[in-house]
Design a protein around this motif. Structure first.
Motif, mmCIF file in Angstrom:
data_model
loop_
_atom_site.group_PDB
_atom_site.id
_atom_site.type_symbol
_atom_site.label_atom_id
_atom_site.label_comp_id
_atom_site.label_asym_id
_atom_site.label_seq_id
_atom_site.Cartn_x
_atom_site.Cartn_y
_atom_site.Cartn_z
ATOM 1 N N TRP A 259 0.835 -1.200 0.000
ATOM 2 C CA TRP A 259 0.000 0.000 0.000
ATOM 3 C C TRP A 259 0.870 1.250 0.000
ATOM 4 N N ASN A 260 0.538 2.205 -0.866
ATOM 5 C CA ASN A 260 1.120 3.537 -0.794
ATOM 6 C C ASN A 260 0.443 4.318 0.330
ATOM 7 N N LEU A 261 1.239 5.036 1.092
ATOM 8 C CA LEU A 261 0.691 5.978 2.063
ATOM 9 C C LEU A 261 1.175 7.372 1.676
ATOM 10 N N GLY A 262 0.277 8.141 1.122
ATOM 11 C CA GLY A 262 0.587 9.505 0.701
ATOM 12 C C GLY A 262 -0.716 10.263 0.522
ATOM 13 N N THR A 263 -0.599 11.518 0.141
ATOM 14 C CA THR A 263 -1.800 12.342 -0.047
ATOM 15 C C THR A 263 -2.311 12.289 -1.475
ATOM 16 N N GLY A 264 -1.421 11.915 -2.409
ATOM 17 C CA GLY A 264 -1.795 11.958 -3.819
ATOM 18 C C GLY A 264 -1.638 13.337 -4.428
ATOM 19 N N HIS A 265 -0.969 14.234 -3.695
ATOM 20 C CA HIS A 265 -0.829 15.625 -4.146
ATOM 21 C C HIS A 265 0.620 16.068 -3.973
ATOM 22 N N GLY A 266 1.156 16.753 -4.971
ATOM 23 C CA GLY A 266 2.515 17.260 -4.899
ATOM 24 C C GLY A 266 2.561 18.694 -4.414
ATOM 25 N N THR A 267 3.497 18.983 -3.494
ATOM 26 C CA THR A 267 3.739 20.341 -2.999
ATOM 27 C C THR A 267 5.176 20.704 -3.340
ATOM 28 N N SER A 268 5.383 21.899 -3.870
ATOM 29 C CA SER A 268 6.735 22.296 -4.272
ATOM 30 C C SER A 268 7.555 22.760 -3.074
ATOM 31 N N VAL A 269 8.857 22.820 -3.268
ATOM 32 C CA VAL A 269 9.757 23.291 -2.215
ATOM 33 C C VAL A 269 9.405 24.720 -1.806
ATOM 34 N N LEU A 270 9.172 25.576 -2.796
ATOM 35 C CA LEU A 270 8.862 26.972 -2.481
ATOM 36 C C LEU A 270 7.504 27.097 -1.798
ATOM 37 N N GLU A 271 6.551 26.265 -2.178
ATOM 38 C CA GLU A 271 5.254 26.270 -1.494
ATOM 39 C C GLU A 271 5.414 25.867 -0.035
ATOM 40 N N MET A 272 6.267 24.887 0.223
ATOM 41 C CA MET A 272 6.480 24.438 1.603
ATOM 42 C C MET A 272 7.163 25.528 2.432
ATOM 43 N N ILE A 273 8.131 26.201 1.836
ATOM 44 C CA ILE A 273 8.795 27.301 2.545
ATOM 45 C C ILE A 273 7.785 28.384 2.898
ATOM 46 N N ALA A 274 6.957 28.766 1.953
ATOM 47 C CA ALA A 274 5.962 29.819 2.192
ATOM 48 C C ALA A 274 4.966 29.399 3.266
ATOM 49 N N ALA A 275 4.529 28.143 3.230
ATOM 50 C CA ALA A 275 3.577 27.657 4.233
ATOM 51 C C ALA A 275 4.206 27.649 5.621
ATOM 52 N N PHE A 276 5.482 27.280 5.692
ATOM 53 C CA PHE A 276 6.151 27.249 6.994
ATOM 54 C C PHE A 276 6.344 28.666 7.536
ATOM 55 N N GLU A 277 6.710 29.602 6.676
ATOM 56 C CA GLU A 277 6.864 30.992 7.118
ATOM 57 C C GLU A 277 5.535 31.528 7.646
ATOM 58 N N ALA A 278 4.440 31.198 6.958
ATOM 59 C CA ALA A 278 3.117 31.662 7.397
ATOM 60 C C ALA A 278 2.734 31.029 8.729
ATOM 61 N N GLY A 279 3.055 29.756 8.898
ATOM 62 C CA GLY A 279 2.665 29.049 10.112
ATOM 63 C C GLY A 279 3.502 29.374 11.325
ATOM 64 N N SER A 280 4.760 29.754 11.084
ATOM 65 C CA SER A 280 5.681 30.005 12.197
ATOM 66 C C SER A 280 5.890 31.484 12.482
ATOM 67 N N GLY A 281 5.592 32.319 11.497
ATOM 68 C CA GLY A 281 5.891 33.739 11.650
ATOM 69 C C GLY A 281 7.369 34.035 11.559
ATOM 70 N N ARG A 282 8.155 33.077 11.104
ATOM 71 C CA ARG A 282 9.604 33.236 10.960
ATOM 72 C C ARG A 282 9.995 33.199 9.488
ATOM 73 N N GLU A 283 10.969 34.016 9.138
ATOM 74 C CA GLU A 283 11.506 33.985 7.783
ATOM 75 C C GLU A 283 12.432 32.779 7.641
ATOM 76 N N VAL A 284 12.395 32.161 6.467
ATOM 77 C CA VAL A 284 13.300 31.046 6.162
ATOM 78 C C VAL A 284 14.141 31.461 4.957
ATOM 79 N N PRO A 285 15.304 32.064 5.200
ATOM 80 C CA PRO A 285 16.151 32.486 4.081
ATOM 81 C C PRO A 285 16.691 31.272 3.326
ATOM 82 N N TYR A 286 16.800 31.417 2.010
ATOM 83 C CA TYR A 286 17.277 30.285 1.220
ATOM 84 C C TYR A 286 18.064 30.771 0.017
ATOM 85 N N ASP A 287 18.886 29.876 -0.508
ATOM 86 C CA ASP A 287 19.636 30.110 -1.738
ATOM 87 C C ASP A 287 19.281 29.006 -2.719
ATOM 88 N N VAL A 288 19.062 29.385 -3.956
ATOM 89 C CA VAL A 288 18.846 28.393 -5.009
ATOM 90 C C VAL A 288 20.204 27.966 -5.541
#
Length: 338
Positions: A259-288
């Protein structure tokens, strides 16, 4: 059921222990504490209100493993124990093959000798190798791109062969990208050394343990150019293990099932960073930076088989994953105490 949880002090194992107790089962932990902390156990007892029987040794010790089964009276096993860092596995491949296969050999011999048939195995979406098919169904051919992944492919085959003899009933759970933490903030992901996965690295940057995040490539054929991954909350993942255990109990004629255990939905790296910043109130600086060799543009599950057969579905959102991770990390900035 009385359930032996190998690697039960680890990230996914510890959350599964809590849910086993909530479902009326009696978990027993065995862990070498190579990649986990003994202090986890006290927190599990705090969360469950139960004393958690715990044994500390390496499952490759066949004598100790057999002795545990001789006294244990186990009805089933959930097998998490193993080394799991993809990059490290390429540096010390022999240790990965010896550890991950050796623990399974020792465990299966003890189970067979003592008449314990039910096994839920912690596999991984890494067994799908470099396939670009998305969403990924369970009937894709298996392969791997690194020694860690090959240990999962090999263990799956070993378990299928044992199940074919009638000596075991096996659930192979292939999960994608576990993240999040228990909503209490008392247990969560505490990688030793530099995190190998995105979410704990983001969390450690947000809490001040690390300066910046590296984003490996922004030129993929995805909406924002960064890779898409199927992030699943560890609480949903733990529930999947309990559901698989109950399935084996209710279907004694099933020898082995994936059995696969997953959501069936893809989230991008940048989407995850933005969601974490919104949820934590902290900036997450990054370099590409440049792409990592072997990284695929998109990896996400087809979870329909688990939804149909196990009655299981991933329910928690990316926002919940980020909020629970931050609650854990901000309350435990250095992880678990020694």
């Amino acid at each position: 059921m009385r359930v032996l949880v190998t690697g039960g002090a680890g990230y996914i194992g510890s959350h599964t222990v809590v849910q086993l107790v909530a479902a009326g089962h009696q978990p027993v932990v065995v862990d070498s504490f190579v990649n986990s902390r003994p202090s986890v156990i006290a927190r599990l007892e705090e969360l469950t209100g139960e004393q958690i029987e715990t044994h500390s040794f390496d499952l490759r010790d066949a004598d100790k493993t057999s002795a545990l089964f001789a006294e244990g009276g186990f009805d089933a096993v959930i097998h998490f124990a193993g080394l799991k860092a993809v990059g490290e596995s390429s540096q010390i491949p022999l240790e990965y093959y010896d550890n991950n296969l050796g623990t399974t050999f020792s465990l299966m011999r003890a189970m067979e000798h003592h008449g314990v048939r039910r096994l839920v195995f912690s596999s991984s979406a890494t067994v799908y190798g470099e396939t670009e098919t998305v969403p990924m169904p369970e009937d894709l051919p298996t392969s791997a791109t690194n020694p860690y992944g090959w240990t999962k492919v090999m263990q799956e085959q070993i378990l299928r062969d044992v199940a074919a003899t009638g000596a075991a009933q096996v659930a192979l759970l292939r999960y994608f990208n576990p993240v999040g933490a228990h909503p209490s903030g008392r247990i969560g992901e505490d990688p030793q050394g530099v995190p190998n996965n995105l979410m704990p690295f983001i969390a450690q940057v947000a809490v001040g343990r690390r300066e910046r995040l590296q984003v490996f490539g922004d030129d993929y054929p995805t909406p924002d150019g960064t890779p898409l991954r199927d992030y699943i909350h560890v609480e949903d993942l733990a529930a999947g293990h309990v559901a698989a255990l109950q399935y084996l109990d209710a279907h004694p004629d099933v020898a082995v099932r994936e059995w696969n255990l997953g959501t069936g939905h893809g989230t991008s790296v940048l989407e995850m960073i933005a969601a974490f910043e919104a949820g934590s109130g902290r900036e997450v600086p990054y370099d590409v930076v440049s792409r990592r060799p072997g990284d695929l543009a998109a990896v996400y599950a087809d979870p329909s088989r688990a939804e149909t057969e196990l009655g299981w579905r991933a329910e928690r959102t990316i926002e919940q994953m980020c909020a629970d991770t931050w609650r854990w990390q901000s309350g435990n900035p250095q992880g678990y105490p020694g």
